[in-house]
Design an enzyme around this catalytic site. Sequence first.
Site, PDB file in Angstrom:
ATOM      1  N   LYS A  70       0.801  -1.235   0.000  1.00  0.00           N
ATOM      2  CA  LYS A  70       0.000   0.000   0.000  1.00  0.00           C
ATOM      3  C   LYS A  70       0.834   1.287   0.000  1.00  0.00           C
ATOM      4  CE  LYS A  70      -2.520  -1.728   3.464  1.00  0.00           C
ATOM      5  NZ  LYS A  70      -3.591  -2.066   4.423  1.00  0.00           N
ATOM      6  N   ASP A  98      -6.248  -5.760  10.232  1.00  0.00           N
ATOM      7  CA  ASP A  98      -7.587  -5.154  10.147  1.00  0.00           C
ATOM      8  C   ASP A  98      -8.685  -6.185   9.867  1.00  0.00           C
ATOM      9  OD1 ASP A  98      -6.602  -5.528   7.582  1.00  0.00           O
ATOM     10  OD2 ASP A  98      -7.247  -3.600   6.804  1.00  0.00           O
TER      11      ASP A  98
END
Length: 456
Positions: free
Chosen positions: A163, A199
Amino acid sequence: MSKGVVMTKPTKEIKEACQELILDDKTMREIMKRFLHEIQLGLKKETHPAADIKCFITYVQDLPNGKEKGRFLALDLGGTNFRVLLIHLKGDSEFEMQSKIYAIPQSIMIGSGTQLFDHIAECLANFIKEHKLQNERLPLGFTFSFPLKQLGLTKGILIRWTKGFNCEGVVDRDVVELLEEALKRRGDVSIEICAILNDTTGTLMSCAWKNHNCKIGAIVGTGSNACYVERVENAELYDGPANGKEYVLINTEWGAFGDNGALDFIRTQYDREMDEFSINKGKQTVEKMISGMYMGELVRLALVRFTKEGLLFGGQGSDLLFKRYQFFTKYVSEIESDKPGTFFNCYDVLEEIGIFHATDEDCANVRYICECISSRAAHLSSAGIATLINKMNDPSVTVGVDGSVYRFHPKFHDLMMVKIRELVHDHIQFDIMLSEDGSGRGAALVAAVASRDAHE
């Protein structure tokens, strides 16, 4: 230029050229078969080291029961911003939450690990002072949404950055230790980090707090990943306490599915070009076909191709169209939100990227391209989730999903519901629910369950 409500359809040439983006039933089942094979490789001790889908052990073995109480901190790092949260759990699935978002400058995202963790520690300290918590030692759950090999509930080694992050000196290090060292360097706050999690784990925990049937957590946002409840006996790498507990959460890290070539049979020229110019070439293959970080760019690459071939915009593009990463994923959602036969959002988006000469036919084509790429993403996500549902083989499962693509794309939820129903065994009932703040509240819940266990 007419902007009326005439039902303009995509052209035959565009539809034919986009055919490769549409995954038929036979292809979907082949993807599922390969995905299950990779999951099994990740779970087994012998094949784990070389497996693409790592199936990391999370060491989370208890789901919340809704009765958790107390005040907890959560730290959520997983993108260009991170959040610090103070969460007061009141039992009976009730809570109060205060949070603050902090930016991570680009220079820190690709700087040193020390800079990154000092920045986080500084923001954490500021938050604690703002909320007058200096005199309390609160348990903290740390959501760290990058590929992590967990060695315990409070020990996690970074496998690689994703990311857009590339901080040196962090890969192969324990990130809990790095954060603790940064806090120690400051010396002005006292925090007990009692869990590190991904997450997806937070997403599952947050849903399970409200719905005890939740057994899968998935993210379709900047990145893509899923975790699920596995039997301890199948998780050969589990080396935690022999506590008689039957289950453990597995963080699949499914974004790497296809890194070994298993998905080459469905990859297109857009996927290959995107990968070629990415900062992690050859890595996170399926994530690059699903997630929000890449979806807009895949659409842009298709638009560029068809413009150069004279099938779009009369063969004339714009500077922004030909610039990498300038067609944002939010544009895909906006274009697909237009009512049938209308192209108001599409014209707005095209004008934003400097194309003022588009026709209704161009808009119909652009929307069709967006639909093909976003549907493919929804169907690939569905193949992964359906495989996990079939593997667990429970008669009824709730899937908690979060992430910007799932949340904001107008059709993603419906596409997934239809496709998963087609792919799961007939006797299994399933539901998908939006996970409310998995990476924040979910982190506090992992911390709460961990401290609940510690004090039982």
